[in-house]
Design an enzyme around this catalytic site. Sequence first.
Site, PDB file in Angstrom:
ATOM      1  N   ASP A 121      62.991  31.507 -20.637  1.00  0.00           N
ATOM      2  CA  ASP A 121      63.859  31.670 -21.802  1.00  0.00           C
ATOM      3  C   ASP A 121      63.730  30.440 -22.699  1.00  0.00           C
ATOM      4  O   ASP A 121      63.431  29.340 -22.224  1.00  0.00           O
ATOM      5  CB  ASP A 121      65.307  31.839 -21.322  1.00  0.00           C
ATOM      6  CG  ASP A 121      66.241  32.268 -22.448  1.00  0.00           C
ATOM      7  OD1 ASP A 121      65.749  32.744 -23.488  1.00  0.00           O
ATOM      8  OD2 ASP A 121      67.463  32.117 -22.283  1.00  0.00           O
ATOM      9  N   GLU A 122      63.968  30.603 -23.997  1.00  0.00           N
ATOM     10  CA  GLU A 122      63.912  29.496 -24.971  1.00  0.00           C
ATOM     11  C   GLU A 122      62.583  28.726 -24.840  1.00  0.00           C
ATOM     12  O   GLU A 122      62.558  27.496 -24.782  1.00  0.00           O
ATOM     13  CB  GLU A 122      65.100  28.541 -24.765  1.00  0.00           C
ATOM     14  CG  GLU A 122      66.466  29.202 -24.836  1.00  0.00           C
ATOM     15  CD  GLU A 122      66.886  29.574 -26.250  1.00  0.00           C
ATOM     16  OE1 GLU A 122      66.046  29.477 -27.167  1.00  0.00           O
ATOM     17  OE2 GLU A 122      68.053  29.961 -26.428  1.00  0.00           O
ATOM     18  N   GLN A 159      63.778  28.390 -34.210  1.00  0.00           N
ATOM     19  CA  GLN A 159      64.923  27.692 -33.637  1.00  0.00           C
ATOM     20  C   GLN A 159      64.489  26.558 -32.714  1.00  0.00           C
ATOM     21  O   GLN A 159      65.242  26.138 -31.827  1.00  0.00           O
ATOM     22  CB  GLN A 159      65.823  28.676 -32.884  1.00  0.00           C
ATOM     23  CG  GLN A 159      66.426  29.735 -33.789  1.00  0.00           C
ATOM     24  CD  GLN A 159      67.423  30.616 -33.061  1.00  0.00           C
ATOM     25  OE1 GLN A 159      68.487  30.174 -32.648  1.00  0.00           O
ATOM     26  NE2 GLN A 159      67.081  31.896 -32.917  1.00  0.00           N
ATOM     27  N   ARG A 188      74.476  30.693 -37.170  1.00  0.00           N
ATOM     28  CA  ARG A 188      75.664  30.669 -36.289  1.00  0.00           C
ATOM     29  C   ARG A 188      76.789  31.500 -36.901  1.00  0.00           C
ATOM     30  O   ARG A 188      77.733  31.873 -36.220  1.00  0.00           O
ATOM     31  CB  ARG A 188      76.177  29.243 -36.082  1.00  0.00           C
ATOM     32  CG  ARG A 188      75.251  28.238 -35.395  1.00  0.00           C
ATOM     33  CD  ARG A 188      74.598  28.775 -34.157  1.00  0.00           C
ATOM     34  NE  ARG A 188      73.294  29.365 -34.482  1.00  0.00           N
ATOM     35  CZ  ARG A 188      72.640  30.189 -33.671  1.00  0.00           C
ATOM     36  NH1 ARG A 188      73.162  30.555 -32.524  1.00  0.00           N
ATOM     37  NH2 ARG A 188      71.457  30.675 -34.007  1.00  0.00           N
ATOM     38  N   LYS A 235      68.328  38.833 -27.325  1.00  0.00           N
ATOM     39  CA  LYS A 235      67.300  38.442 -26.357  1.00  0.00           C
ATOM     40  C   LYS A 235      67.842  38.367 -24.936  1.00  0.00           C
ATOM     41  O   LYS A 235      67.136  38.708 -23.983  1.00  0.00           O
ATOM     42  CB  LYS A 235      66.668  37.109 -26.746  1.00  0.00           C
ATOM     43  CG  LYS A 235      67.514  35.880 -26.510  1.00  0.00           C
ATOM     44  CD  LYS A 235      66.745  34.620 -26.816  1.00  0.00           C
ATOM     45  CE  LYS A 235      67.606  33.379 -26.621  1.00  0.00           C
ATOM     46  NZ  LYS A 235      68.016  33.160 -25.236  1.00  0.00           N
ATOM     47  N   THR A 236      69.096  37.924 -24.768  1.00  0.00           N
ATOM     48  CA  THR A 236      69.672  37.864 -23.421  1.00  0.00           C
ATOM     49  C   THR A 236      69.766  39.254 -22.824  1.00  0.00           C
ATOM     50  O   THR A 236      69.492  39.468 -21.637  1.00  0.00           O
ATOM     51  CB  THR A 236      71.069  37.207 -23.461  1.00  0.00           C
ATOM     52  OG1 THR A 236      70.960  35.906 -24.040  1.00  0.00           O
ATOM     53  CG2 THR A 236      71.655  37.085 -22.066  1.00  0.00           C
TER      54      THR A 236
END
Length: 767
Positions: A235-236, A266, A621, A44-45
């Site tokens: 973002d997020e 998330q 993770r 996504k970044t």
Amino acid sequence: MNFSDHHDNNEIPPYLEKLNEPQREAVMHTEGPLMIIAGAGSGKTRVLTFRIAHILKQGFDPFSILALTFTNKAAREMRNRIESLVGPAAKSLWMGTFHSVFARILRQEAEKLGYPSNFTIYDSDDSKSLLKSIVKEMNLDEKVYKPGMLLGRISTVKNNLISARAYSEDESLVNEDKQANRGKFADIYRQYAARCFKSGAMDFDDILINTYILLDRFPEVCHRWQHRFRFVMVDEYQDTNRVQYLITKTIAAVHQNICVVGDDAQSIYAFRGANIQNILNFNRDYPDVKTIKLEQNYRSTRNIVNAAGSVIKHNRNQLQKEVWTSNETGEKIKVVRSATDSDEARFVAQNIFEEKNREHLPNKAFAILYRTNSQSRPFEEAFRRMGIDYRIYGGMSFYQRKEIKDLLAYLRLTVNPNDEEALKRVINYPTRGIGDTTINRLLFLAGENKASTWEIVSNARQYPDLGAGAGKVENFAMMMKSFMAMLQTHNAYELAMHIAKQTTLLKVLYEDKTVEGISKYENLTELLNAIQEFSEDDESEKEKSLSNFLEEVALFTDDQKDKDPDRDCVTLMTIHSSKGLEFPCVYIVGMEENLFPGQMSLTSRADLEEERRLFYVAITRAERKLSLCYATSRFRYGSLLPCEPSRFIDEISNEFLDMNLAGMKKENPLTRFYSQRTQQPNNPVTRAESLLKPNPLPEKPVPPADPNFEAGDISGLKEGDIVVHQRFGRGKVTMLEGDGDNRKATIFFTGLGEKKLVLKFAKMRIE
């Protein structure tokens, strides 16, 4: 990288060729509302970075792009990547955390709200200090009105747009406080808000609230910022709260070019006010929204990705997606059972030691994730014994150390003399004979005269009540005025160094030759080094003023400061702290009911689903290897209590798991969890099941575990009773022992065998 400036509408620019199809579609869709659902590890970044670069390549002004993130680290990373793609234009983007960007807006508009443009930003310690003072002045019980509790509640009500005045006029809230034995909260909140305003200070929540008020109450301000930003990116988005949602929606209202990126799976910060409904209901606000799903995971092995997917499917409240990966299948996820939490820690330490030697891996390839910070102790002890270097991620920040906050308080007071918390911190440090009695008189006089404390301090001779202390206060004021006079003629470093010397802060710490004193002196000189770097940074377009440096410090969220942050060490951290990180090998420990998921989360489906999302974050993770560890007993509440494995392990499809009982010292009777897991004759779990005693119950089907199960009163429980347990189903009580909180029952459950339960914690009812 070279860009081609002109393309046909259907032509893919060369710089986008390395993106997969959904990523490229998200980058090139620049007009109208867009929601990008980005699964874990889906890049996504990279998409956000290329999307902003793509907009700039279309010839749009970088000043017209607003990009909001939750951490300075994320903002820095994106800005650097964009700059590598498009050059210096990236410096002009309005990009940063919500707080840093909105503070920048408030610097230009604050006077409309009655604040000075050089307002101070209070961090949580400043706010707690002020609340502590207010509680003391009101002669309230500090054990009842704890600063942390007060600040948390103030933050919650602020983010629900409830002002101090509105709160005190809300009868239901006031009655709720009375029932909770905090009847004076409304008065404390009102005084806190008034004192912050008088000091020309905003706390972190005020930055958001005041930005919203500006946009809501001043149409000309709202119009200006709505037309300034043609493109808004968040973002997020799953982590936004109500106020952040309202601000971004308002700013984007004119052009409607709002792009939100996030993953509902998330969303794990409800305790901070995050509202998952913001992302779940985005299409209600924007019916013509374009939704693009990034479902290819580039981070983890197939087993890990599929295991995470099998868990999150148990949540009802979610946006549907199918995360997949073309990576290798990888090892199955190991499930490790240990007898105690100490055995669990020893197993993990030993396993890391062996993995390091066998696979030639560095320490930093390993991470231990746990639900609560209190779980770290046995792991720290085990790592010390094994000689494995480790660090607790998220320890005390550099900027939270006392000596750092002392000098920063002097600098803050120099910039904003009305900053009451800074003044109280330094007026008698280093000691100059101004005692608590004099300080309390200063505060009283300020309240009596409806003035700031600085106004009293700077005119100390006019107040006979100060007595002999007036002269010492006057000397302090003269020193501070000399610092203030240098603001316009010296850069941040020159002024900070002068203040550090003149106040004798440097001298006092230099003369302390203890280990602690030397460390504090080194910390203070490091702060001065940081200010010097800020002052000499030619790449930054920011004015090198002390005010700007203090703003950066106050808004600094990525403040993990380690003497050697690059040293090779195992990372121990909470799962919440791990979000956004990745490691080759991950151990999720404490996988037990009432620990993960936590006991408090079992009362509602929403809370349980948040815990499941937290587990999803933990699983994702891991890049190559993942272990889930739990103990069958753990010290809690001062006693060694029996534990059962987390329901979340049970929710992972069996095909992705490798049952590993290597940590056990002896076999114990096993729960339904294991009997369901294993059918192979050679499996150690199956062998252990042969130890189970015959089922003494009459034949009757076992009911499935029910999330809406209601426990009953079992205080009258006696031997021979038939009970129904939330997870184990029907059972017969064969023995009772102990008294009070230590009373235990031995129960045979259908198909499971004997279990010994502490009745205080047992979720069951008598049939």
